[in-house]
Write an enzyme that holds these catalytic residues in place. Structure first.
Site, PDB file in Angstrom:
ATOM      1  N   PRO A 226       0.828  -1.206   0.000  1.00 41.03           N
ATOM      2  CA  PRO A 226       0.000   0.000   0.000  1.00 41.03           C
ATOM      3  C   PRO A 226       0.868   1.264   0.000  1.00 41.03           C
ATOM      4  CG  PRO A 226      -0.507  -1.392   1.899  1.00 41.03           C
ATOM      5  CD  PRO A 226       0.661  -1.994   1.215  1.00 41.03           C
ATOM      6  N   LYS A 231       8.230   1.849   0.453  1.00 36.22           N
ATOM      7  CA  LYS A 231       8.837   1.161  -0.699  1.00 36.22           C
ATOM      8  C   LYS A 231       9.961   1.995  -1.303  1.00 36.22           C
ATOM      9  CE  LYS A 231       4.843   0.866  -2.798  1.00 36.22           C
ATOM     10  NZ  LYS A 231       4.001   1.419  -1.720  1.00 36.22           N
ATOM     11  N   GLU A 446     -21.959   9.862  20.023  1.00 35.87           N
ATOM     12  CA  GLU A 446     -20.625   9.303  20.287  1.00 35.87           C
ATOM     13  C   GLU A 446     -20.641   8.382  21.501  1.00 35.87           C
ATOM     14  OE1 GLU A 446     -18.303   9.484  18.185  1.00 35.87           O
ATOM     15  OE2 GLU A 446     -19.169  11.035  16.903  1.00 35.87           O
ATOM     16  N   ASP A 522     -20.937   5.954   9.528  1.00 33.67           N
ATOM     17  CA  ASP A 522     -21.183   4.676  10.200  1.00 33.67           C
ATOM     18  C   ASP A 522     -21.876   3.715   9.245  1.00 33.67           C
ATOM     19  OD1 ASP A 522     -20.225   5.968  12.420  1.00 33.67           O
ATOM     20  OD2 ASP A 522     -22.219   6.472  13.191  1.00 33.67           O
TER      21      ASP A 522
HETATM   22  P1  ADP Z   1       5.831   4.355  -0.624  1.00 38.59           P
HETATM   23  O1  ADP Z   1       6.892   4.500  -1.645  1.00 38.59           O
HETATM   24  O2  ADP Z   1       5.670   2.947  -0.141  1.00 38.59           O
HETATM   25  O3  ADP Z   1       4.525   4.932  -1.008  1.00 38.59           O
HETATM   26  P2  ADP Z   1       7.587   6.009   0.865  1.00 38.59           P
HETATM   27  O4  ADP Z   1       8.786   5.148   0.873  1.00 38.59           O
HETATM   28  O5  ADP Z   1       7.596   7.122  -0.095  1.00 38.59           O
HETATM   29  O6  ADP Z   1       6.286   5.152   0.653  1.00 38.59           O
HETATM   30  O7  ADP Z   1       7.361   6.540   2.329  1.00 38.59           O
HETATM   31  C1  ADP Z   1       7.072   7.873   2.581  1.00 38.59           C
HETATM   32  C2  ADP Z   1       7.640   8.299   3.889  1.00 38.59           C
HETATM   33  O8  ADP Z   1       7.033   7.609   4.969  1.00 38.59           O
HETATM   34  C3  ADP Z   1       9.101   7.987   4.029  1.00 38.59           C
HETATM   35  O9  ADP Z   1       9.878   9.013   3.507  1.00 38.59           O
HETATM   36  C4  ADP Z   1       9.283   7.846   5.517  1.00 38.59           C
HETATM   37  O10 ADP Z   1       9.476   9.092   6.130  1.00 38.59           O
HETATM   38  C5  ADP Z   1       7.965   7.313   5.975  1.00 38.59           C
HETATM   39  N1  ADP Z   1       8.013   5.865   6.147  1.00 38.59           N
HETATM   40  C6  ADP Z   1       7.294   4.957   5.468  1.00 38.59           C
HETATM   41  N2  ADP Z   1       7.561   3.715   5.897  1.00 38.59           N
HETATM   42  C7  ADP Z   1       8.494   3.833   6.847  1.00 38.59           C
HETATM   43  C8  ADP Z   1       9.192   2.883   7.658  1.00 38.59           C
HETATM   44  N3  ADP Z   1       8.974   1.574   7.568  1.00 38.59           N
HETATM   45  N4  ADP Z   1      10.082   3.365   8.537  1.00 38.59           N
HETATM   46  C9  ADP Z   1      10.320   4.681   8.644  1.00 38.59           C
HETATM   47  N5  ADP Z   1       9.701   5.612   7.898  1.00 38.59           N
HETATM   48  C10 ADP Z   1       8.792   5.207   7.016  1.00 38.59           C
HETATM   49 ZN    ZN Z   2     -21.122   7.594  14.477  1.00 40.08          ZN
END
Ligand code: ADP
Ligand code: ZN
Ligand code: MG
Length: 629
Positions: A226, A231, A446, A522
């Protein structure tokens, strides 16, 4: 968070830089023209005064003229004034005067030897070189200039990144970053992914070890998961760990305006990577080019050509050389099968949303970047259930901003809690005025959710309820805190969840005697859960373990499409409705049976605007004990 890394240590993969490379040439041409006197008049120095032929003759006769230059169409002459003080250069039109030479030879002049210096000069023929420059090179250069500037402005308007047109190569400016600071330590959680990639790092460090035994490493690894799970981050970290150049390009950058340009870009990329081996090529969002090819007419020619080129290149290069291709996507199911076959992206690395431990680790990584006091990591990690790494990074940053806003020097747990709400439900809108009656309905709504949740032992307890309006439009917010990370949900748990979701509306009905639009979210969630239970989880008696719906785009919200007949679909709707109805009924019963708890908790909430799970449970326990215990 690591955006700055990308800017450092950039090294251009290809010498043809931006800018206009012909300035030198242009300057040369202009200089040549000036020397030849085509741009500036060749009698250098003083101003030339135009005059008529008669004046010229009379000046010659009166002995004031010192020098004459006869040209094809004009005569230039220098003459002093009667008092002999200063000389002036004059110009006059040439007249077909056969006696001119005679006259000049015979005339007196104030020169030393008393003679007028005169010479004739025909217009100089341009040299062959100058002709060539004038008629061929200059127009060509101008054309190229125009072409390129047109291309650039068009490109700018289209927001593209590639070159509009250029000669010889794709014009792709592919950067190899040579010094990447990101390491595996920056990627929290995702241990399996790191393990899988560790081997690649090791291979890049000493390929000899693998070559000796005859093993070839997978040419490519596909990172799947996701959005926001890290990644892109982990791909950079591989390059950082291996300490090799990192070619990073996004799939969409290959798709160009002209057919064939994308393919040329792929060729360029692999050629440059080959020269820099060992190195890593990272193709982000590969689904932009890697989509399944269709045999129907009207397919995207350019994309398919690019994909074909990519496949060819991946087959073509020598796996022992040390070029590793990483690619990332969140739509793996849309990729062309040919990309996934062994020898290409044969390794698939799954990046899932972080679990409780993972979220703690990610919080830790990002908290290192901000000044903070003692943080209840566990609490924050629990409150962020379902969040991706990117969201957690965002939450930490929001918390730091909040600390600054309130004039404190460090981030506290409270900042983090508040920013979790901000990120998930939007910022507080303190200024929004809602009537007392509406506020009351929101409070009961709530509390209704919370009460139904608390009374069913299987439901997750509430962490906190607030009834401050949010920028997202929500009037209240209930923060659910999972006690642990569950991978599996039982049927009973899902039914409890359904009842909890209907609890808000049930409270409106039972206590306030009205129904409002506040329950729309909801309703959406409850319907989705109930439908999934019937169509995908096999949790209904009627359909047993039959699949009625298929899931596409699991990583992007998950669209579903029915895979059953229309009649069955109509039946499914009835079953889903029945389940929701049952849950709603149960919620109404629970609330009616505990009206006094409702009133007390709601008035507490109305007064303080916030009630924590603990305070709520205290009220509940004072009145009754949870049923079914
Ligand atoms: P994707 O490419 O999977 O969409 P990104 O690698 O661009 O996600 O992640 C965006 C940001 O979220 C990263 O620059 C980092 O700051 C943070 N992040 C995401 N996953 C991690 C993780 N496992 N550990 C630390 N930071 C993370
Ligand atoms: Zn509600
Ligand atoms: Mg990404």
């Amino acid at each position: 968070m690591d955006k700055t890394d990308g800017q450092k240590g950039r090294e251009q993969g290809q010498p043809s830089g931006p800018g206009f490379p012909y300035w030198g040439l242009l300057l040369g041409i202009v200089t040549a023209l000036m020397i030849n006197g085509l741009i500036f008049p060749r009698v250098g120095g003083n101003r030339i005064v135009p005059t008529d032929y008669g004046t010229f003759i009379s000046k010659v006769d009166s002995g004031l003229v010192k020098a004459v230059v006869i040209e094809d169409s004009q005569i230039l002459f220098r003459a002093g004034t009667a008092d002999g003080k200063s000389d002036t250069t004059y110009r006059t039109g040439a007249v077909n005067d056969p006696r001119l030479v005679e006259r000049l030879a015979g005339a007196e002049s104030p020169n030393k030897d008393g003679k007028i210096l005169f010479t004739s000069k025909t217009k100089q023929e341009n040299s062959a070189l100058l002709n060539f420059i004038l008629w061929w090179l200059l127009p060509c250069v101008l054309m190229i200039m125009l072409w390129r500037s047109a291309g650039k402005s068009l490109k700018a308007r289209m927001g593209g990144t590639g070159n509009f047109m250029s000669f010889g190569n794709s014009g792709a400016r592919i950067y190899a970053e040579s010094q990447i600071k990101t390491t595996f330590a920056d990627v929290a959680g995702q241990e399996e992914a790191k393990d899988a990639l560790m081997e690649i790092v090791d291979f890049l460090h000493n390929p000899g070890k693998y070559r000796a035994i005859g093993a070839t490493l997978p040419k490519g690894a596909l990172l799947v998961g996701p959005p926001g799970t890290g990644k892109t981050l982990i791909a950079r970290a591989v390059a950082g760990e291996a300490n090799v150049p990192f070619f990073s390009i996004s799939g969409s950058e290959f798709v160009q305006m002209f057919v064939g340009m994308g393919a040329a870009k792929v060729r360029d990329l692999f050629k440059q990577a080959g020269e820099k081996a060992p190195c890593i090529i990272f193709i982000d969002e590969i689904d932009a080019i890697g989509k399944k090819r269709e045999n129907s007419i009207g397919g995207n020619d350019e994309r398919e050509q690019t994909l074909n080129q990519l496949l060819t290149e991946m087959d073509g290069f020598d796996g022992t050389k040390g070029v590793v291709i990483l690619a990332a996507t969140n739509r793996p199911e849309s990729l062309d099968k040919a990309l996934l076959r062994p020898g290409r992206f044969d390794r698939r690395i799954q990046m899932e949303l972080p679990d409780l431990e993972g979220r703690k680790a990610i919080l830790n990584v990002h908290l290192k970047k901000v000044r903070h006091s003692d943080i209840d990591l566990d609490l924050v990690a629990r409150a962020t259930s379902g969040s991706s790494g990117a969201e957690i990074a965002n939450i930490v940053n929001e918390a730091a901003l909040r600390a600054v806003r309130t004039g404190r020097g460090s981030v506290t747990t409270e900042d983090l809690e508040e920013s979790v709400e901000t990120v998930m439900a939007g910022a507080q809108r303190k200024g929004k005025v809602i009537s007392d009656r509406e506020k009351k309905i929101v409070a009961y709504h709530e509390i209704g959710h919370a009460l139904v949740a608390a009374l069913q032992t299987d439901s997750a307890p509430v962490h906190k309820i607030t009834i401050v309006p949010r920028t997202s439009g929500a009037l209240g917010y209930t923060m659910q805190v999972d006690s642990g990370d569950q991978v599996l949900m039982s049927r009973a748990e899902l039914l409890c969840r359904l009842a909890t979701l209907t609890g808000g509306r049930a409270a409106e009905e039972v206590i306030c005697g009205t129904v409002t639009t506040g329950a729309s979210n909801d309703i959406e969630q409850a319907t989705r859960i109930a439908r999934a239970m019937v169509t995908r989880y096999g949790m209904s008696e009627q359909y047993d373990m039959m699949e009625l719906e298929t899931m596409d785009n699991a990583y992007l919200g998950g669209d579903t499409s029915l895979s059953c007949s229309a009649e069955t679909a109509a039946e499914v709707d009835k079953v889903v409705l029945g389940m929701i109805r049952e849950a709603h009924e149960k919620a109404r019963e629970l609330i009616s049976a505990n009206e006094d708890v409702m009133h007390e908790a709601a008035s507490f909430l109305l007064e303080k605007e916030t009630i924590t799970g603990e305070e709520f449970m205290n009220i509940l326990h004072r009145h009754c004990h949870p049923q079914g215990q």
